[in-house]
Each structure stands twice: as C-alpha cells, then as structure tokens.
Design an enzyme around this catalytic site. Structure first.
Site, PDB file in Angstrom:
ATOM      1  N   ASP A  96       0.839  -1.205   0.000  1.00  0.00           N
ATOM      2  CA  ASP A  96       0.000   0.000   0.000  1.00  0.00           C
ATOM      3  C   ASP A  96       0.871   1.251   0.000  1.00  0.00           C
ATOM      4  O   ASP A  96       2.076   1.213  -0.310  1.00  0.00           O
ATOM      5  CB  ASP A  96      -0.960  -0.073   1.214  1.00  0.00           C
ATOM      6  N   ASP A  97       0.298   2.350   0.379  1.00  0.00           N
ATOM      7  CA  ASP A  97       0.914   3.675   0.373  1.00  0.00           C
ATOM      8  C   ASP A  97       2.275   3.691   1.080  1.00  0.00           C
ATOM      9  O   ASP A  97       2.427   3.093   2.141  1.00  0.00           O
ATOM     10  CB  ASP A  97      -0.060   4.615   1.106  1.00  0.00           C
ATOM     11  N   TRP A 118      -0.054  -0.071  -4.733  1.00  0.00           N
ATOM     12  CA  TRP A 118      -0.919   1.105  -4.512  1.00  0.00           C
ATOM     13  C   TRP A 118      -0.413   2.305  -5.305  1.00  0.00           C
ATOM     14  O   TRP A 118       0.795   2.561  -5.354  1.00  0.00           O
ATOM     15  CB  TRP A 118      -0.894   1.419  -3.019  1.00  0.00           C
ATOM     16  N   ASP A 154      -6.044   4.767  -5.714  1.00  0.00           N
ATOM     17  CA  ASP A 154      -6.650   5.492  -4.593  1.00  0.00           C
ATOM     18  C   ASP A 154      -6.877   6.959  -4.970  1.00  0.00           C
ATOM     19  O   ASP A 154      -6.322   7.468  -5.957  1.00  0.00           O
ATOM     20  CB  ASP A 154      -5.694   5.389  -3.387  1.00  0.00           C
ATOM     21  N   SER A 210     -11.352   5.359  -2.906  1.00  0.00           N
ATOM     22  CA  SER A 210     -11.216   6.778  -2.620  1.00  0.00           C
ATOM     23  C   SER A 210     -11.422   6.908  -1.121  1.00  0.00           C
ATOM     24  O   SER A 210     -12.529   7.121  -0.651  1.00  0.00           O
ATOM     25  CB  SER A 210     -12.256   7.578  -3.415  1.00  0.00           C
ATOM     26  N   ASP A 220     -12.865   2.558   4.467  1.00  0.00           N
ATOM     27  CA  ASP A 220     -11.704   2.534   5.362  1.00  0.00           C
ATOM     28  C   ASP A 220     -12.104   2.051   6.747  1.00  0.00           C
ATOM     29  O   ASP A 220     -11.258   1.856   7.606  1.00  0.00           O
ATOM     30  CB  ASP A 220     -11.098   3.933   5.475  1.00  0.00           C
TER      31      ASP A 220
END
Ligand code: DGJ
Length: 732
Positions: free
Chosen positions: A370-371, A415, A482, A531, A552
């Site tokens: 991920d991020d 991501w 995202d 998002s 989330d």
C-alpha cells in the site's frame, strides 16, 4: 432475427419500448411535445388509455399562439424539459442563448432506431457483446430558434428490466450557446405515492440506507466535490410505501459517472413526481459553439415488482455483464493481504518479507503493497506524483521485491494515487503548474495534498508515463487506484475564461482518458478502485475497475451496514472486504475473529493486519477460514445475493447467496447486541428452489427449499455481542 423491442405507432405517434419484463411508453403530443406515458411492468399492447387528461390549470403556460387553456405545459408529464418553456417544475436542461436569454423550447423532430448499444466516446457506459441483446432509440428534439438539437437516447436490453438513457446536445445553428444544465434523464410520474431511498454517508460510513416520503417541493441528492463521493452515492430508488426487500414496486436509478452528480426529486402541486438525474449543474456551464456537441453520461433505470432485492438483482447482473469491462469479472479474485493497517508508512523490505511469508503459510494468494513505497514518502506530507521506488525501504528496488513475493508463489499488488501531487515532490519542482489552482490564489491542501490538473493532456501524459514504467515490468498483478481528497480550486490552466465552467467535467473526462489508457494496455492487471474506501463507488469507475475498496472502516459491525447498503446496487464481487485487527483501528470495538471473517467473506475477502503478531490459535483459525473461503468463493462472487434482514432496522443482519442453478446456498445471520431476555427471531432464506431438498453441510440435516424460505429457522441465542453464523446448504 429476434423480435423488435422498439416500435413507433405512426398513427398515434406513440413510441413503445418493451421486453419480457418492462414497457416504457411515450408519445408526441400537440405542439410536438414529447409526453411521457408509462414506465413499469410489461404491457402486452398499449391502446391509448393514458392520454393525459386536459383541464385548464391556473397559472400554467399554454402552447404559443394557441387559445387552448387546457394544454398545460406545467403539468404534462414530459420526456425532457428545458428552462423557459412554461413548465415551472425543475427543468432537465438550461440553455443560455447568445443574446443572454435563458430560453429553449424542445419539440419533436425525428427518430432513429439502431441495434445494440452505440459506443459513447470518452465516457464509460453499458455495452453489449451481441448486437441482438439490445436496441436503441434515438429521439431528436429541437429548439427551432437556437437550432440546438437534443438526441434523447434510450437503450432497452432483452434480458433485463432495464433501460439506459443519455442525451447528446448538438449545436446546428450559427450562435454560440452555453449549456448550464443537461440532465441525462428526466422521468415524470403521475399518481404515485413514492418514498425515496438514497445512499448518503461519509468517509468510513458509506452507503447508509435512508428512506423518506417525498414532500412537496424539490429534494436534491448530489455531490459537488468533483467526485461521486461517500457523502451521496449517485443512486436513488423510488418505492411504494409498502415496498420491502421482497415485494412491491421499486424503481432504481444510477448514473454511470464519477464526478459531480445531481438527482432532483420534485413533487408538484398536483402530486406528480419528476426525477432528473445527471451531471450536477453546480458551477457548470458548457460553451457549445456551432457544429459542436456535448454527450452526457448514461443513466440506468431499473424496474422491479419484487421489491428492493428485485432491483438489486437486476443491477448486479447488469453490472457484471454490461458495465464491467475487465476480464477479471469472471475470474475468482485472489485472497489478499494488504500491509496498510499492518504497518501504515512504517515498513521496509526486511519488515515486509515475514508478513509475505506468513500470508503464504496461511493460504493467502496476493500481497498488496500500500501507500509509502515511493519517493521519500514516510507520511502523508510528501511524494505524490513521484512514482519511483523509495530506495531506503527497498534497497534493491521495487521489482526485486515483487520478484521475492512471486517466488513465494504469491501475486504482487501495488498502490498508486495517480491523480495527486504533493508540494514536497520532484513533480512539483519540475511542473508547479500541474497542480490545479486558481491563478493568484493559494490552493487549499487536504490531507496535505493537491489535485493534478487532469483536464490537460500533458499532465495526463506525465502520469501515464510514470505508471507505465512500473507496470511494464510485468511484475505487477494488481493495482489499487486510490484518491484521497476532493476537488477545490477549480481551474484548468489551458482553458479560456468562458470555458472555466467546464472544469469539473473535464477533470472527469481526463480521469477516464487516464483509466482507459492504463487499463486497456494492462488488461492482465486486476484493478481495484478506492477513494479513502468507497468514496468513488460508482459505475463509471466500475467500467474500468471490477473491484472497489468499500470503506476505510474495517470494523465488522460497521461493515454490516456499509456492505448491506452498498449491495443495493453493486454486486458482491465488487465489494472489497478485509479482516482486520481487534480492537478495531477505526472504532476500537472488539469483535470475534469468526464474525470479522463472516462479514469480510461476504465480499471479496482480504486480510489487513499484522499477521506476524497472530497467536497460534488465531493463525490456525485464519488458515481454516481461507481454505473454507476458497471452497465457497465461486458461490459468493458469482452467485445471486439477497438481503434478508437489515442492520439499519433491527439488532440483526442477514443475507444469503444462492448459486445460479439453485443447488447451493449460503446464509449468514448476525446478532449485534446480546439481550438478557432475548426475543426469539427467525431467519428465512430467499431465492432457493422450493421443490428442492437441501442438506445442511454442517450436521447433515435435510430441509425443503420451501421450509427454509417460508418457515425459516430460529436464530441462535448467545450471551455475547456481535455473533454471527453461516450455514451452507446443498441440494440433494
Ligand atoms: C486510503 C485507503 O482507503 C487506505 O486503504 C489506504 O490505502 C490509504 N488511503 C493510504 O494512504
């Protein structure tokens, strides 16, 4: 040759779109006004009994040049209306003429019929694989003075109680006009006492089911955030007062669009209802010079006489077959481990490898990074726009790490947040003007980040170029796309002053261009839209990406509601759902691992927690959860999904999946809070074959399909909160 679904009765000037389930009927009335007659259950043959009654209505405008007071332009149900034509209800379109007048009067000009569903350039829309599966009627309305033409497009599908609509406006005159509003559809109802169902929400609280009676005046459900938004999904249902999940009339509407949208519901002076749906007219003004045209997004209209599950069934099947393009829609989705809630930004290769190995041992199939893997990103303050690996975290590069994951026999996902730019980034140093901003004003940060001016081709080329370098390595199996802020500072640097009212829509068109370029080149990659969760859960994104990260909020109890609401329209194979740690990171709630699994497995299952910290008991449980899901995955991702009990209305939630051949079924029931003096409750299944006998796969008891559906079974009583149970039945 299959039967014609669209007919035009020349004598009575009536258009009729009918398949085995629905009819949609309208006619050309006096003054060449296109009047709406009917949308609902199939009518075998229309004989003209819905001719709108004539009566003199006070304060209504009549036809120009006519003495007839009984032709009320203010109350006649119409197919499409525009401002300034004597219809005081909220119009579908607003045109500003070159002389400054807000005037247009749309009258019938001609029609054409085509097979299939013609492509819409630059916009996602439904499609058919076989031309025989759909027919399209294009009715052209004209405004004789400005010479604008409005093509109203209606596509009817053979297999579904569905019609899709859109509008194309063409400037055939010599003047420049401004389109200040162009809805994709209008629908007027007479004699209906509707309630509306919408899906409002917030970040971490998406898709609440809200039901309200319609009141006189205008109700608006919209987004002006530049995206479809978690605050209001681009969806509405109109239902009768007694409609429930299983019975009653229901109409569902959804816009295939990812930007500002607006749904208007107006109950007029004589209780008629108008629905308009389309791009939000907030700060919208489209300059249309002669010979140019504007195409609106597509609106989907679904009818059901079997309640809300009826409209959901149609949406689910239609989305799977006619909206999602990706080939992954037919492929069982990998069970993933995502490192976000496990590590947030605090990771490197060394720290991640044990997580990968543990995931593999437990039976998971894909690792998603991920991020935080790029630029010098260690928090949310930097590096968006710099899609190059962070060498401090991955000394031997990203591709090396991806290969290590592949060597474990797992797929590798990555991501991106391609639409964004950080001040602290190489991209900003090189191209400060790529950041969307209004000249002379300081742009507003949100999550420390800014939006790229995606309406501009050179900006999109930069993004595509960077992402291409990574995806072309052939080592990426999945992308999480995202988008973590909404649009402010609306201005497109290369547009003249009188086109700045186009920026919101041009942003979305730019986004679709990006998505089309990347997803068509990399059609072997599974894309998941996100998002900050389900903030852009819409059918525009679904066209490019078969999955969406639903919220989330990974708390299983909150997710019961979020997923329940989301399922009103979106199929479960789109609904990303992860098992996370307890106490939950967002709510602090303690929920048993079994319940977390039951909720997450009701969508596309993943895990998002630090697996290296599991106890051996938890590891054993997760291992068996995964092997269990692998056996049931096909039924969950490709079976029919029915909602049974709403967590919005009760202390319980329940739903079931049934295979297409009705030979397998899975039912989930949850009790949210335990009670000292429990009330006995039952769960009744839905969608089974009443004549089949089913064996409970845990215990071997046999039940008739009718027993499971009509009698149901008692829910278990437990002295514990948040308990869930799954039962698996097979026909014998
Ligand atoms: C928001 C997403 O919804 C999360 O899952 C995670 O990817 C973060 N963004 C990362 O910034």
């Amino acid at each position: 040759m299959k039967t014609d679904m669209i007919t035009f009765d020349e004598k009575n000037q009536v258009f009729n779109l009918s398949n085995n389930y629905i009819s949609y009927i309208f006619s050309v009335e006096e003054g060449k006004i296109l009047a709406h007659l009917y949308f609902g259950k199939k009518i075998r043959n229309y004989h003209g009994n819905l001719q709108y009654p004539r009566i003199s209505r006070s304060f209504s405008a009549n036809l120009p040049g006519s003495e007839d007071k009984t032709f009320s332009r203010d109350t006649l149900p119409k197919e499409y209306s525009s401002a300034g034509e004597g219809d005081f209800r909220t119009p579908a379109a607003v045109v500003k003429n070159e002389n400054g007048a807000y005037a247009s009067f749309l009258t019938y000009k001609t029609y054409q019929k085509v097979n299939g569903r013609p492509k819409m350039k630059g916009l996602p829309a439904s499609f058919v694989n076989n031309e025989e599966d759909a027919q399209t009627l294009i009715v052209t309305l004209e405004d004789k003075v400005s010479k604008l033409e409005f093509d109203l497009s209606y596509t009817i599908f053979r297999k579904y109680p569905i019609i899709v609509r859109s509008v194309k406006v063409r400037n055939m005159g010599t003047d420049t006009v401004f389109l200040n509003k162009v809805s994709s559809m209008q629908l007027d109802f007479v004699g209906k006492k509707f309630e509306s169902i919408t899906l409002p929400g917030a970040h971490m609280n998406e898709c609440n089911i809200e039901r309200n009676p319609l009141h006189h005046g205008l109700a608006v459900c919209s987004s002006n955030r530049g995206v479809s938004s978690p605050q209001m999904n681009p969806f509405v249902a109109l239902v009768d007062k007694d409609t429930n999940e299983f019975s009653g009339e229901a109409y569902g509407f959804s816009l295939v669009y990812s930007g500002n949208h607006k749904i208007e519901l107006e109950k007029d002076q004589i209780n008629q209802v108008r629905l308009n749906m389309g791009i939000n007219d907030y700060n919208f003004s489209w300059k249309l010079v002669p010979e140019e045209s504007l195409q609106t997004p597509e609106a989907i209209m679904v009818y059901s006489k079997n309640g809300l599950n009826g409209i959901s069934q149609s949406f689910h099947h239609f989305i799977d077959e006619n909206i999602i393009r990706s080939k992954f829609k037919n492929i069982e989705r990998p069970i993933l481990i995502n490192n976000w809630e496990a590590t947030y930004f605090d990771f490197n290769e060394e720290k991640l490898l044990p997580l990968v190995k543990k995931a593999k041992d437990l039976g998971m199939e894909m690792f998603v990074l991920d991020d935080g893997w790029f630029g010098h990103r260690n928090n949310s303050r930097s590096s968006l726009g710099d899609w190059t690996v962070n060498r401090e975290k991955f000394p031997q590069g990203l591709i090396h790490f991806a290969k290590l994951v592949h060597e474990q026999g797992m797929k590798f996902g990555l991501w991106f947040e391609p639409e964004m730019i950080s001040h602290d980034s190489e991209l900003y140093k090189k191209h400060p003007d790529y950041l969307m901003h209004v000249p002379g004003r300081m742009p507003s940060p949100s999550r420390h980040q800014y939006v790229l001016d995606l309406g501009r081709k050179e900006v999109r080329d930069e993004v595509v170029g960077q992402i291409d370098k990574i995806l072309s390595s052939g080592q990426i199996d999945y992308v999480k796309w995202d988008m973590n802020r909404h649009l402010t500072d609306i201005y497109q640097a290369d547009l003249p002053i009188d086109k700045q009212g186009e920026v919101y829509h041009r942003y979305v068109l730019g986004l679709y261009d990006l998505l089309a370029r990347i997803t068509s080149k990399y059609d072997n990659i599974l894309f998941e839209s996100c998002s900050s969760g389900g903030g852009r859960f819409d059918l525009g994104m679904a066209y490019y990406m078969p999955q969406t990260w639903t919220s989330d909020n990974t708390d299983a109890v909150a997710r019961m509601k979020i997923q329940y609401g989301t399922s009103l329209i979106y199929p479960t194979n789109m609904i990303g759902a992860h098992v996370s740690v307890s106490p939950n990171e967002q709510t602090g709630r303690l929920v048993p691992l079994d319940t977390r699994y039951l909720v997450a497995m009701s969508g596309v299952l993943g895990y998002e927690l630090d697996l290296t910290k599991l106890t051996s008991l938890e590891s054993e449980k997760i291992k068996s959860q995964i092997s269990n899901y692998k056996k049931l995955r096909k039924l969950i991702q490709f079976g029919d999904f029915y909602r049974l009990k709403s967590p919005f209305d009760t202390n319980q939630a329940a739903w079931n999946f049934v295979s297409k051949d009705q030979k397998e079924a899975l039912v989930f029931s949850f009790n949210i809070l335990s009670q000292a003096q429990p009330v006995f409750t039952k769960t009744k299944m839905y969608g089974l074959n009443p004549n089949f006998d089913y064996e409970d796969q845990n215990g071997g008891e046999i039940f008739g399909g009718d027993e499971l559906m009509d009698m149901g079974f008692y829910d278990e009583i437990a002295k514990q909160d948040f308990v869930g149970k799954m039962r698996y039945f097979k026909a014998i």
